[in-house]
Design an enzyme around this catalytic site. Structure first.
Site, mmCIF file in Angstrom:
data_model
loop_
_atom_site.group_PDB
_atom_site.id
_atom_site.type_symbol
_atom_site.label_atom_id
_atom_site.label_comp_id
_atom_site.label_asym_id
_atom_site.label_seq_id
_atom_site.Cartn_x
_atom_site.Cartn_y
_atom_site.Cartn_z
ATOM 1 N N SER A 100 0.847 -1.178 0.000
ATOM 2 C CA SER A 100 0.000 0.000 0.000
ATOM 3 C C SER A 100 0.883 1.228 0.000
ATOM 4 O O SER A 100 2.035 1.167 0.421
ATOM 5 C CB SER A 100 -0.878 -0.059 1.259
ATOM 6 N N LYS A 131 0.141 -4.100 4.800
ATOM 7 C CA LYS A 131 -0.989 -4.679 4.067
ATOM 8 C C LYS A 131 -0.534 -5.794 3.130
ATOM 9 O O LYS A 131 0.571 -5.778 2.606
ATOM 10 C CB LYS A 131 -1.693 -3.595 3.220
ATOM 11 N N ASN A 153 -2.510 -7.024 0.247
ATOM 12 C CA ASN A 153 -3.733 -6.902 -0.545
ATOM 13 C C ASN A 153 -3.787 -7.943 -1.664
ATOM 14 O O ASN A 153 -2.815 -8.109 -2.398
ATOM 15 C CB ASN A 153 -3.809 -5.507 -1.150
ATOM 16 N N ARG A 155 -28.949 -1.167 -42.621
ATOM 17 C CA ARG A 155 -27.697 -0.795 -41.936
ATOM 18 C C ARG A 155 -28.068 0.237 -40.889
ATOM 19 O O ARG A 155 -28.561 1.315 -41.223
ATOM 20 C CB ARG A 155 -26.651 -0.229 -42.912
#
Lengths: 368, 368, 368, 368
Positions: C262, C268, C270, C301
C-alpha cells in the site's frame, strides 16, 4: 495505441486528450504537489520540502508506471516511489503526506473529470445553441408531427428544435453544477484524516480548484453515481435530436451540412454526424449502470468496485462528450427543407400554439 | 397476481400499493377529472360538464381496461371511452379536452411517482436517521478499517455509520427535489397545445399538486432520465450500508435486531434485512439503464421507448423503495458489538479524527 | 495514448494489443486483400489485380485514417481510397469488389475478435486449470461454508475451487464455440450479394479462417449479441472466484502468491490480482447491455446501433480478458491456509460428500 | 394487484400466468413433494411419509406466505413449516429431507422457467413462421434498401423478412437448448450433498422433467447468466423486426392487420403490436445486466446477488415473452404494399441475389 482510429469519428478527440494516460499522470502529480504545498502551508511538512517536490521532475512514463502499478494495485504507489527518488532521501518522507492511494486517485479523477467536463459542457452548449438557432429560424415552419411513427397533426420544425434545445440545456445545467462541485478526497489510510488538519483539505481544494467535501467520501460514492447519472442523461438528450435528424433526413426534410458518402454508393447523403452521435450516445446507459453498481463497495475501500470506476468514468465522459461534439456538428448548419416538410401536411395547416411554445422555450433558456 | 409473494421480503409493499393497477387507474381518472375541471375553469368546456365528469363512476376494472388497451396501445383510450359512456352523450365531448393519451399517461405517471416517492423518501429518511443514531452512539467506538478486504488502521464504527448517513441524506435530498418538481404533461396530439390555453396547464398543475413545466415535454424525456438516475443513486446509497452490515455480521461485529433463521440450519443468524436490501438495490442499475436508453425516442411520440418507461419506472421505484425500507429495518436497532470490534485492533488504538468527522457529518445533515 | 497506464493492472495488455488501432487497420487491410483474392479466384477481377492489391503497401497511419474517417463515417472509406491510390488507376476498380463498408468492418471485427479471443480463452483455461489444481490439492481440506455471509456447515476448500473451475470451464466452452464460428460478412451495398457469386463468400471465409454464414447478416445481429452474452457470462465466472478470494483473504484463509502493499500501510497484504479481476469483471454487464440493445438497428444498416458495437465489443473483450488474466494470476499459486480454515469449524467435522463432488467435477472437465 | 393492466398490452399475459405468485407456490410445493418421493425411492425417508407429503393440502396463500417469508428471508421456510404442520408431527421430519432453502428455490425457479419458456418458444416460433411466410410470399417483391437511414439500392421485402426469420430462429434454437437443460439444484445446507445419495438428485430430476446437473451449482451461476443472455438475445431479435415494421409503416410500405387508433386522432393507423413489442424488448438488456452482475455472489450462498435473480428472471421472461407474443401478432397477417414499395425504386430495378438468399435462408431453418 487505441483511440486514434475511432475518437475523431465519434467526436471523442477533444475529451479524450484530457483523459488519456498523460493526463492521468499529470493529474496524479498535480495532486501530490498541491498536497505537499497544502501540508506545508499548515506546518505538516517543511515549506522547503514542498518547494522541492513541486520542482521535481520524476520520470513518469505512463507505460512504465502502468507496469509498475500491477504489484500494488494502482499507479499512485510507483508514482510516489518515483517522486521520492526524484527529491532525494531528505525530502522523500514529505512526499504523499497523510494520504493514501485512494485520496490521490480520487482527487486526480476529479481534476480529470473537470478538465474533460469543460469540453463536454462546451459541446452541449454549442449543440443547444445550434438547436436554438434552428428553433428561432423555423419558429413558424410547418411540418407534420409524427407519433408512434405515423403522421399525426402539424407542428413546426421550430418547436421540434426547441425541444432538443430544452433537453440539452437542462442536462448541461445539471452537469455543470456537478462539475463545479467536484471535490477533493483526503482521508488517509483509514479515512480518518489521521495526521492532517482539516484545514489542509480546504487548502488543497482551493489550490486545485475543487470543492471541499467537508468529510472524506472514499467509501460514500454517491457523487460518482450522480456524475454518471448526469452524463447519462446528457447522452440521452444528445441521442434524441440525432435520432430525429436521421429520421427526418430519411424523408428528405433535413440534411446535414456535410453529409457523408459511401464506399459503394456515391449518391448517398448519409447524416454521419447524427449517426455517430447516436453511436456514441448509445454506449452511455450501460456505462452508467456499471458506475451505479460500483457504488456498492465494501468497507473503507472497495476491493474491485472502486477500480471499476476508473476507466468506466473516462469511457462515459468520452461517450457523452463524443455525442455532444458530433451533435453540435450535426445541428450547426443543418439544412432544413420547408418544401419537403410541407408535402405531408396537405390542407391541414394550423400549427396550434407551436410558435408561442418556441418563444417560451427560448425565453426560458438558462444563462450562459 | 404477482407481488404478494415477494414484495414484503424485498420491502416493496409500501411502495407497490401506490403503483399497482388500481393506483394507475385512479391516477388516470384523477387526471381526466382535473383536466376537465381546469378546462372548465378557463371556459374550454362548460362547468356543468366538468362537474358531471367529476361525479361519474365509470366501471374501470383494471383487468378489463388492460384487455381493452391492446387495440389502441394504452389504457387511456378505453378509459376515455368508459368515461364518455358514463357521462352520457351530451357531456361526452367534454371528456379528455384537448389532450392526447400521452398527456394523461405521463401526468398520471407523475402522480404515481409522487405517491410512491413519498414512501421512498420516508424510508430513506428513516434509514438515514437510524444511521445517524448509530453514528452518534458509536462516535468513539473503535473498530478496524478494512481496505481492499484487509485490515488497515483503526476508525470508529460511528464514522462508518456517519458515511452511510451522508450518502442516504444526499440521495434523498436530490430525490426529494425531483419529486417536488414532477410536472404535468399537456400538449395535445402533436404537442402544440392546440385548443388549450396555457393557463389550463398551470391550473391543472395546481389542482394535481404537480409542477407546471412551462412547455410540453412529451418528447423531451430528460426529467424521466433524471428521476431514474436519482433513484439509481439512492439504491446505491442503500446497497453500501447493507453490504457493510452483511460483512460485519459475518465477523460478528454487528448483528441485526431480528436476524433470520434457516430452513436447514437453526443456529444461523442471517442478516436478512441487509441481504434483501442488497437484493432489491442490485436491481436498480439495469433498470436505470433501460430508462436512460428510453430517452432516445423518435419524433413527437416514441414508438416503443416511451412504452418501455411505464413498468420500468414502477419497477425501479419498487427496487429503490424496497432497498430503503429493508435498510431502515436493518439499521434500526442494529446491534453493535464493541468487544468484537476491539479484537482485530490489537495495540493500535488511535482512531485519528474519526469522532470529529462524525460530528461534522451529523452537523451537516440536511433539514427534515 | 490510452491503455498503457491501466491495461497491465487490469490484465488487459494481452488482449488489448490484438484490438488496438494497428490491429484494426491490419484486419481491415487483410479483409480487402483476401476479398480481392477470393474475387479473383472466381473470376470477378483479374488475378493480376488481386496480386497487386496483396502486394500494395498503402500508407495507413491509424491517426490519419481516423481523421479521414469522419467524413464518410467509417475507416473503410479512406482505407479503400488509400489502397486504390497505392495500386494505381488500372487496378483501382478491382479494390473492394462487390463489397460495402459494413462488409469489411464486420469481417475485420470478426477477425479481431478471434485474435483477441484466443488470449481470452487461454487465460480462462489457465484460470480453470489453476482452480482445478487447487480443487485436487484441497479435495479434503475442511473449511466452513458461508451462506448469507454467516458460518453454515463444513465443506472443503477443494469443493469451493471445483465450483470455480466448473464455471470457468463452462463459460470457456461456450465462448470457444462462438469464437470458432465467427463469420465473414459479405452482402454488398444492400445486402443482396449483388455482383458476387456466393462462392466468393465461401472462399473468403476459408482464406480468413472464419465461418461461412450462408447468407449476409449485416442487419441480423444475433451473433454479436451471443458473443457479448458469452463474454458477459465468462466475466461473471471470473468475478465469482475473485470475490471469494478477496473474502477468504480477509479472514486469512487464503493469500495471493504476490500480494500487494500500500502507499501508506506497508503491512498490508492486498489480494490485488483478485481485486483487479473483480474491477475488470464488473465492467462487463453494462457493456453486454449496450451490445444487446444495439441488436435493434433499423433497416439494412443501422444508423448508430451498428456504430455503438465497434468500441463496445473491444471494451468487453478487454474487460473479460482482463478479468481472466488477473484471475489466472490470482489462482496460480494461491496460498491456502488449512490451519486458519480449521478455526471456525470447531468440533463439527464432517464435510459431507464434498470430496466426491470434487472428483465428479474434475472428471467432468471438458477436453482441452 | 399488478400485471392485469399492462400485461395484455405488452404481450406478457401468457408468460406471466406461469410466473405469478400462484405458480411460484405451486412450483415450490411440487419440488418439496418430488424431493420427498425421490428420497423415499432411495430409502432416505419412509415411502408412507412421501405419500403423506404428496397428499397433504397445506394452506399456502401466497400473500400469507409472502409476509411469513420476511423473517427467514425466503418463502421456503414458511412453506416447509406449513407442510410440516399439514402432515403432522410423525411425518414432519421427513419434509424437506437433506435440502436447504436455496435447493428448493432454485429448482422451483427452473420449473417456472420451463413453464414460461414454453410460451416464449411458441411465440418466437410463431413470429418466425410468420416472417418466413412473408419472406416466401414476397421473395421477389422489390423495395428500396435503406442504409444509415438513406435510400440505398433495391432489395426485396422477402429478404428483409427472411433476415427477421433467421434471427428469431437462431435465438429460439439457443433458448430451447438451454430450457431443455434447466437443472435441479440439490446440495443441502453447505452444498455438500450431505445426507443425500446422488441418486436422489438424479431421481428428482427425472421426476420434475429437469436435467441432472451432476454436481450442485448453488454458487456457480453461469446457467442463470446463460439463460439471461439467451433471453436478451431473443428480445433483440424481436426488437429488430418491430423496429423495421414501425419504420416501414411510417412510409406506408406495410401496415398491421389491426392497427390501433388514437384517443385524439381517429385517422391514425398505429402499428401498435410492433410498438409494444419494441416497448417490451427494450426492457431486456438492463435486466440481463442485472442477472449477469448477480453471478458475482460470495461464498456458498450469496447475500443479495442470489435474491436479485428471483424477480429479475421473471421480469426478463415477461419482457422477452411479451416481445415475442406481440411481434407474432404484428407479423401474422402483416399487410405489405408493393406499390408503395415500388415508389422510391425509380428505374433501378435489379434486386441482386435477394430471391436466392431468401431461398437459402428458408431452406436453412431449423426443424420444428
Amino acid at each position: 495505441m487505441r483511440g486514434a482510429l475511432f475518437d475523431p469519428l465519434f467526436g471523442a478527440s477533444g475529451v479524450a486528450s484530457r483523459l488519456d494516460d498523460a493526463a492521468w499522470v499529470a493529474a496524479l502529480l498535480a495532486v501530490e504537489v498541491a498536497l505537499a504545498q497544502s501540508a506545508a502551508a499548515h506546518g505538516v511538512i517543511p515549506a522547503t520540502h514542498a518547494a522541492a517536490i513541486a520542482a521535481a521532475s520524476p520520470d513518469l512514463d505512463p507505460a512504465a508506471l502502468g507496469l509498475a502499478s500491477v504489484e500494488g494495485g494502482n499507479p499512485v504507489i510507483p508514482l510516489v516511489r518515483a517522486l521520492r527518488a526524484a527529491v532525494g532521501p531528505q525530502v522523500a518522507p514529505s512526499v504523499h503526506p497523510g494520504a493514501t492511494s485512494q485520496d490521490v486517485m480520487d482527487t486526480a479523477a476529479a481534476l480529470l473529470t473537470g478538465w474533460a467536463g469543460e469540453v463536454v459542457l462546451d459541446d452541449l452548449r454549442g449543440a443547444a445553441d445550434a438547436a436554438a438557432a434552428l428553433a428561432a429560424a423555423h419558429r413558424d415552419t410547418p411540418m407534420i408531427a409524427r407519433t408512434l411513427g405515423q403522421h399525426a397533426l402539424p407542428t413546426t420544425f421550430g418547436l421540434v428544435a426547441a425541444g432538443w434545445c430544452a433537453g440539452l440545456d437542462r442536462a448541461r445545467t445539471r452537469l455543470a453544477a456537478l462539475l463545479a462541485a467536484q471535490p477533493v478526497q483526503v482521508g488517509g489510510p483509514a479515512g480518518t484524516l489521521d495526521g492532517l488538519p482539516a484545514a489542509v483539505v480546504t487548502d488543497l481544494a482551493g489550490r486545485l480548484g475543487l470543492a471541499d467535501p467537508g468529510v472524506p467520501w472514499h467509501a460514500e460514492r454517491s457523487r460518482i453515481g450522480e456524475l454518471a447519472a448526469a452524463l447519462g442523461v446528457a447522452a440521452g438528450t444528445c441521442a434524441k435530436p440525432a435520432t430525429d435528424v436521421v429520421a427526418l433526413a430519411g424523408v428528405g426534410e433535413v440534411s446535414e451540412a456535410a453529409p457523408g458518402d459511401s464506399s459503394s454508393m456515391p449518391h448517398k447523403r448519409n447524416p454521419i454526424a447524427a449517426v455517430t452521435a447516436r453511436g456514441a450516445a448509445r454506449r452511455a446507459p450501460g456505462l452508467v449502470a456499471v458506475l451505479l453498481a460500483a457504488m456498492d463497495g465494501e468497507h473503507q475501500r472497495a476491493a474491485g468496485a472502486w477500480h471499476a470506476e476508473w476507466e468506466t468514468r473516462a469511457d462515459l465522459l468520452r461517450a457523452t462528450g463524443g455525442a455532444g461534439a458530433r451533435l453540435r456538428v450535426c445541428l450547426t448548419g443543418l439544412q432544413v427543407h420547408p418544401d419537403r416538410m410541407a408535402e405531408p401536411l396537405g390542407a391541414s395547416a394550423g400549427v396550434g400554439r407551436a410558435p408561442e411554445l418556441v418563444d417560451r422555450t427560448l425565453a426560458a433558456r438558462p444563462p450562459r
